[in-house]
Design a protein around this motif. Structure first.
Motif, PDB file in Angstrom:
ATOM      1  N   VAL A   1       0.843  -1.200   0.000  1.00 45.55           N
ATOM      2  CA  VAL A   1       0.000   0.000   0.000  1.00 45.55           C
ATOM      3  C   VAL A   1       0.883   1.257   0.000  1.00 45.55           C
ATOM      4  CG1 VAL A   1      -1.692   1.315   1.328  1.00 45.55           C
ATOM      5  CG2 VAL A   1      -1.920  -1.167   1.122  1.00 45.55           C
ATOM      6  N   ALA A   2       1.945   1.217   0.823  1.00 47.31           N
ATOM      7  CA  ALA A   2       2.852   2.372   0.897  1.00 47.31           C
ATOM      8  C   ALA A   2       3.547   2.587  -0.456  1.00 47.31           C
ATOM      9  CB  ALA A   2       3.874   2.152   1.996  1.00 47.31           C
ATOM     10  N   LEU A   3       3.927   1.491  -1.103  1.00 45.79           N
ATOM     11  CA  LEU A   3       4.623   1.584  -2.395  1.00 45.79           C
ATOM     12  C   LEU A   3       3.713   2.207  -3.453  1.00 45.79           C
ATOM     13  CD1 LEU A   3       6.421  -1.883  -2.426  1.00 45.79           C
ATOM     14  CD2 LEU A   3       7.548   0.343  -2.399  1.00 45.79           C
ATOM     15  N   VAL A   4       2.463   1.776  -3.473  1.00 47.68           N
ATOM     16  CA  VAL A   4       1.515   2.322  -4.446  1.00 47.68           C
ATOM     17  C   VAL A   4       1.310   3.815  -4.193  1.00 47.68           C
ATOM     18  CG1 VAL A   4      -0.911   2.318  -5.108  1.00 47.68           C
ATOM     19  CG2 VAL A   4       0.336   0.169  -4.975  1.00 47.68           C
ATOM     20  N   LYS A   5       1.221   4.179  -2.922  1.00 46.61           N
ATOM     21  CA  LYS A   5       1.048   5.592  -2.574  1.00 46.61           C
ATOM     22  C   LYS A   5       2.247   6.403  -3.078  1.00 46.61           C
ATOM     23  CE  LYS A   5       0.156   8.351   1.387  1.00 46.61           C
ATOM     24  NZ  LYS A   5       0.494   8.405   2.793  1.00 46.61           N
ATOM     25  N   LEU A   6       3.437   5.807  -2.857  1.00 50.59           N
ATOM     26  CA  LEU A   6       4.670   6.468  -3.291  1.00 50.59           C
ATOM     27  C   LEU A   6       4.679   6.658  -4.811  1.00 50.59           C
ATOM     28  CD1 LEU A   6       7.736   7.117  -2.216  1.00 50.59           C
ATOM     29  CD2 LEU A   6       8.233   5.002  -3.405  1.00 50.59           C
ATOM     30  N   CYS A   7       4.345   5.581  -5.539  1.00 51.57           N
ATOM     31  CA  CYS A   7       4.333   5.640  -7.022  1.00 51.57           C
ATOM     32  C   CYS A   7       3.333   6.684  -7.502  1.00 51.57           C
ATOM     33  CB  CYS A   7       3.987   4.280  -7.605  1.00 51.57           C
ATOM     34  SG  CYS A   7       5.320   3.087  -7.453  1.00 51.57           S
ATOM     35  N   ASN A   8       2.132   6.645  -6.947  1.00 51.31           N
ATOM     36  CA  ASN A   8       1.108   7.614  -7.351  1.00 51.31           C
ATOM     37  C   ASN A   8       1.584   9.033  -7.096  1.00 51.31           C
ATOM     38  OD1 ASN A   8      -0.703   5.759  -8.323  1.00 51.31           O
ATOM     39  ND2 ASN A   8      -1.861   5.599  -6.417  1.00 51.31           N
ATOM     40  N   GLY A   9       2.215   9.233  -5.946  1.00 51.69           N
ATOM     41  CA  GLY A   9       2.736  10.558  -5.592  1.00 51.69           C
ATOM     42  C   GLY A   9       3.748  11.029  -6.607  1.00 51.69           C
TER      43      GLY A   9
ATOM     44  N   ALA B   1       3.741   7.353 -29.758  1.00 54.35           N
ATOM     45  CA  ALA B   1       3.894   7.823 -28.379  1.00 54.35           C
ATOM     46  C   ALA B   1       2.963   7.044 -27.448  1.00 54.35           C
ATOM     47  CB  ALA B   1       3.603   9.311 -28.307  1.00 54.35           C
ATOM     48  N   GLU B   2       1.767   6.728 -27.934  1.00 60.21           N
ATOM     49  CA  GLU B   2       0.826   5.941 -27.123  1.00 60.21           C
ATOM     50  C   GLU B   2       1.360   4.543 -26.857  1.00 60.21           C
ATOM     51  OE1 GLU B   2      -3.042   6.009 -28.939  1.00 60.21           O
ATOM     52  OE2 GLU B   2      -3.065   8.213 -28.879  1.00 60.21           O
ATOM     53  N   PHE B   3       2.029   3.971 -27.858  1.00 57.14           N
ATOM     54  CA  PHE B   3       2.617   2.637 -27.678  1.00 57.14           C
ATOM     55  C   PHE B   3       3.802   2.684 -26.707  1.00 57.14           C
ATOM     56  CE2 PHE B   3       1.221   1.236 -32.191  1.00 57.14           C
ATOM     57  CZ  PHE B   3      -0.019   0.864 -31.695  1.00 57.14           C
ATOM     58  N   ALA B   4       4.497   3.831 -26.705  1.00 54.46           N
ATOM     59  CA  ALA B   4       5.758   3.911 -25.959  1.00 54.46           C
ATOM     60  C   ALA B   4       5.552   4.083 -24.456  1.00 54.46           C
ATOM     61  CB  ALA B   4       6.621   5.048 -26.506  1.00 54.46           C
ATOM     62  N   VAL B   5       4.510   4.824 -24.076  1.00 52.62           N
ATOM     63  CA  VAL B   5       4.324   5.088 -22.638  1.00 52.62           C
ATOM     64  C   VAL B   5       2.906   4.724 -22.197  1.00 52.62           C
ATOM     65  CG1 VAL B   5       6.049   6.936 -22.555  1.00 52.62           C
ATOM     66  CG2 VAL B   5       3.658   7.496 -23.042  1.00 52.62           C
ATOM     67  N   PRO B   6       2.761   4.357 -20.909  1.00 51.11           N
ATOM     68  CA  PRO B   6       1.418   4.046 -20.410  1.00 51.11           C
ATOM     69  C   PRO B   6       0.675   5.328 -20.095  1.00 51.11           C
ATOM     70  CG  PRO B   6       3.006   3.835 -18.647  1.00 51.11           C
ATOM     71  CD  PRO B   6       3.792   4.217 -19.882  1.00 51.11           C
TER      72      PRO B   6
ATOM     73  N   LEU C   1      -2.465   3.596 -15.262  1.00 51.52           N
ATOM     74  CA  LEU C   1      -1.408   3.026 -14.421  1.00 51.52           C
ATOM     75  C   LEU C   1      -1.848   3.046 -12.955  1.00 51.52           C
ATOM     76  CD1 LEU C   1       1.378   1.916 -15.002  1.00 51.52           C
ATOM     77  CD2 LEU C   1       2.330   4.139 -14.416  1.00 51.52           C
ATOM     78  N   LYS C   2      -2.476   4.142 -12.546  1.00 55.75           N
ATOM     79  CA  LYS C   2      -2.931   4.256 -11.158  1.00 55.75           C
ATOM     80  C   LYS C   2      -3.991   3.196 -10.862  1.00 55.75           C
ATOM     81  CE  LYS C   2      -1.983   9.070 -10.112  1.00 55.75           C
ATOM     82  NZ  LYS C   2      -2.571  10.383  -9.872  1.00 55.75           N
ATOM     83  N   ILE C   3      -4.858   2.966 -11.845  1.00 54.76           N
ATOM     84  CA  ILE C   3      -5.881   1.924 -11.660  1.00 54.76           C
ATOM     85  C   ILE C   3      -5.201   0.575 -11.504  1.00 54.76           C
ATOM     86  CG2 ILE C   3      -7.754   0.682 -12.817  1.00 54.76           C
ATOM     87  CD1 ILE C   3      -8.523   3.420 -14.094  1.00 54.76           C
ATOM     88  N   ARG C   4      -4.135   0.365 -12.307  1.00 54.56           N
ATOM     89  CA  ARG C   4      -3.417  -0.907 -12.209  1.00 54.56           C
ATOM     90  C   ARG C   4      -2.766  -1.069 -10.836  1.00 54.56           C
ATOM     91  NH1 ARG C   4      -0.258  -0.879 -17.595  1.00 54.56           N
ATOM     92  NH2 ARG C   4       1.478  -1.589 -16.351  1.00 54.56           N
ATOM     93  N   PHE C   5      -2.219   0.037 -10.325  1.00 58.97           N
ATOM     94  CA  PHE C   5      -1.624  -0.027  -8.977  1.00 58.97           C
ATOM     95  C   PHE C   5      -2.688  -0.407  -7.957  1.00 58.97           C
ATOM     96  CE2 PHE C   5       1.853   3.282 -10.088  1.00 58.97           C
ATOM     97  CZ  PHE C   5       2.589   2.287 -10.680  1.00 58.97           C
ATOM     98  N   GLN C   6      -3.864   0.230  -8.070  1.00 58.02           N
ATOM     99  CA  GLN C   6      -4.944  -0.063  -7.119  1.00 58.02           C
ATOM    100  C   GLN C   6      -5.313  -1.547  -7.220  1.00 58.02           C
ATOM    101  OE1 GLN C   6      -5.916   1.959  -4.683  1.00 58.02           O
ATOM    102  NE2 GLN C   6      -6.916   0.078  -4.019  1.00 58.02           N
ATOM    103  N   ASN C   7      -5.311  -2.058  -8.458  1.00 56.45           N
ATOM    104  CA  ASN C   7      -5.616  -3.480  -8.649  1.00 56.45           C
ATOM    105  C   ASN C   7      -4.603  -4.360  -7.939  1.00 56.45           C
ATOM    106  OD1 ASN C   7      -7.860  -2.922 -10.129  1.00 56.45           O
ATOM    107  ND2 ASN C   7      -6.864  -3.191 -12.131  1.00 56.45           N
TER     108      ASN C   7
END
Lengths: 77, 402
Positions: free
Chosen positions: A43-51, B258-263, B268-274
């Motif tokens: 959770v902390a890592l995700v927060k860090l990445c998002n930040g 450019a779309e292929f090169a970077v997310p 990406l944030k949604i993926r992190f939440q996942n």
């Protein structure tokens, strides 16, 4: 090798750690207490990445040839 | 002139001069099929042009040959521009070509097809050679013109989607005869410095001539051999270049590259939440599996009724005690019978039992057992042991057997 504190990690390092925590949890062999710690870290890592993503400002560099045939980098407006 | 006798050299020189003085023959186009094609190591091309009924020998010198975009080959129908002259040594007239075009299709188109087929046959475009575009690059290398819409699109789209990635632009000429060299240098630069995690190479739209640098063999090879993944975006959606085929991924436009090169940061944030959700699921399933194990154990009879366990143990002890007693008795009787048989064996081997049967054991003065008369001398005192004790005796006579 000294283990860096979560908040000191770079974006790439944080991503790598995140991947590792998921892999460890996925294996199912981590004891409960440790998995809770891993989860907290995740959770902390995700927060860090998002930040870091929120803070990021695009940096564009342009390469220029010097007279001696070398190449230097400069900021591009 | 008619009455003169000429040497062969003079004759050939005369014919040569005659032909070369003709206006039509000194600047003419001829079409035919190439045969007997030979590219000499000097760079000159030798071939025959023919149609159904006739043929003419032809030569194209290196300076002209180097300007032919495609590779001439046997069977190819071409239009050659040049002049007719005589080769005095052999006394033949032939065609000296200055320019060559494929008959029916464009020269560049043919060159493109030829190179594409050649590199495809080499396996340069094989799907197995394609490298994966990194999901989250920290640096994107651009190889394109520093001016124009293409570079702007690449920078804008990269910045809008994923400002975290640094953009490094290697400015190059994207058309003209020097363009291929620049493109190759740029690819080499990124590969030797590792300055980028992914490379976008390309330019905006233009004519086939404008895009020609991206159909260069050297460029195609440099793209294919790059160990950094390359996305190619040359011209419009309908333009396919050799560079596109050699790249790890082809984008229809610079923006798409450019779309292929970077997310996209939001994705990406949604993926992190996942990932967090996934981790949470692992924890929950870990807890529930531990809970199951615990409840199975806690409901076990040994915990609910401890006495059962003790009773079970008791029975076990009884069984074992019984077995122990039985084993001990058996061991004892075995030992007894062994002992008596050993005693009997001992009895038969004892010298005392021999003596009891009437034999005596004789020893000499040194106490050594006498086993043969050879050991004895007349007058020697010996001892013998028989039933009840020992006695000494003197040898008075020796009689050997035989």
């Amino acid at each position: 090798m000294a283990v860096k504190k979560t908040e000191d990690l770079s974006f790439e390092e944080a991503l790598k750690r995140l991947e590792e925590t998921v892999k460890a949890l996925e294996s199912g062999t981590v004891p409960l207490e440790e998995s809770l710690k891993l989860f907290e870290e995740g959770v902390a890592l995700v927060k860090l990445c998002n930040g870091k993503l929120d803070e990021a400002e695009q940096k564009v560099r342009i390469l220029r040839k010097t007279e001696d045939g070398g190449i230097v980098e400069e900021d591009m407006d | 002139m008619t009455n003169e006798t000429l040497t062969v050299t003079e004759l050939n020189a005369y014919v040569k001069a005659l032909i070369e003085s003709d206006d039509i023959l000194s600047g003419i186009s001829v079409k035919g099929e190439i045969s007997n094609f030979k590219a000499h190591s000097s760079g000159h091309l030798y071939f025959t042009l023919k149609d159904e009924n006739s043929l003419i020998r032809a030569v194209m010198f290196r300076s002209s040959a180097s300007r032919v975009a495609f590779v001439p080959e046997n069977g190819l129908k071409v239009i050659c521009r040049g002049r007719v002259s005589v080769f005095p040594r052999d006394g033949v007239y032939q065609f000296y070509a200055d320019a060559m075009e494929p008959d029916g299709i464009g020269s560049l188109y043919l060159a493109y097809e030829q190179l594409k087929n050649k590199l495809a046959a080499e396996g340069l475009f094989d799907a197995s050679k394609k490298k994966t575009i990194p999901k989250i690059p920290s640096s994107v290398g651009l190889i394109t013109s520093p001016t124009g819409a293409a570079v702007r699109d690449m920078i804008n789209v990269t910045g809008r989607r994923f400002p975290f990635a640094e953009v490094v632009l290697y400015p190059v000429l994207v058309q003209g005869p020097d363009a291929p060299r620049g493109l190759i240098e740029a690819l080499d630069y990124f590969n030797s410095t590792e300055r980028a995690d992914v490379i976008i190479i390309g330019r905006g739209g233009g004519s086939i001539e404008d895009l020609w640098a991206f159909n260069d063999e050297g460029v195609a090879r440099a793209v294919a051999s790059s160990h950094i993944p390359v996305i190619s975006a040359v011209g419009h959606e309908t333009d396919f270049t050799i560079c596109d085929f050699a790249a790890d991924k082809r984008a229809a436009t610079p923006s798409q590259a450019a779309e292929f090169a970077v997310p996209d940061t939001d994705e990406l944030k949604i993926r992190f939440q996942n990932v967090v959700n996934l981790e949470a699921r692992y924890i929950v399933s870990k807890i529930s599996s531990l809970r199951e194990k615990f409840s199975a154990l806690s409901s076990h009879r040994s915990l609910t009724d401890p006495r059962t366990l003790i009773d079970e143990r008791r029975i076990l002890i009884d069984v074992r005690t019984e077995r122990l007693g039985f084993s001990f008795d058996k061991v004892l009787s075995d030992k007894k019978s062994t002992l008596s048989s050993v005693c009997a064996k001992l009895e038969t081997l004892s010298p005392l039992s021999v003596i009891s049967r009437g034999y005596s054991a004789v020893t000499d003065e040194n106490g050594c057992l006498v086993k043969s008369v050879d050991q004895l001398r007349v007058g020697e005192t010996i001892s013998f042991r028989t039933g009840g004790g020992e006695a000494d005796a003197e040898i008075t006579n020796i009689r050997k057997d035989g």
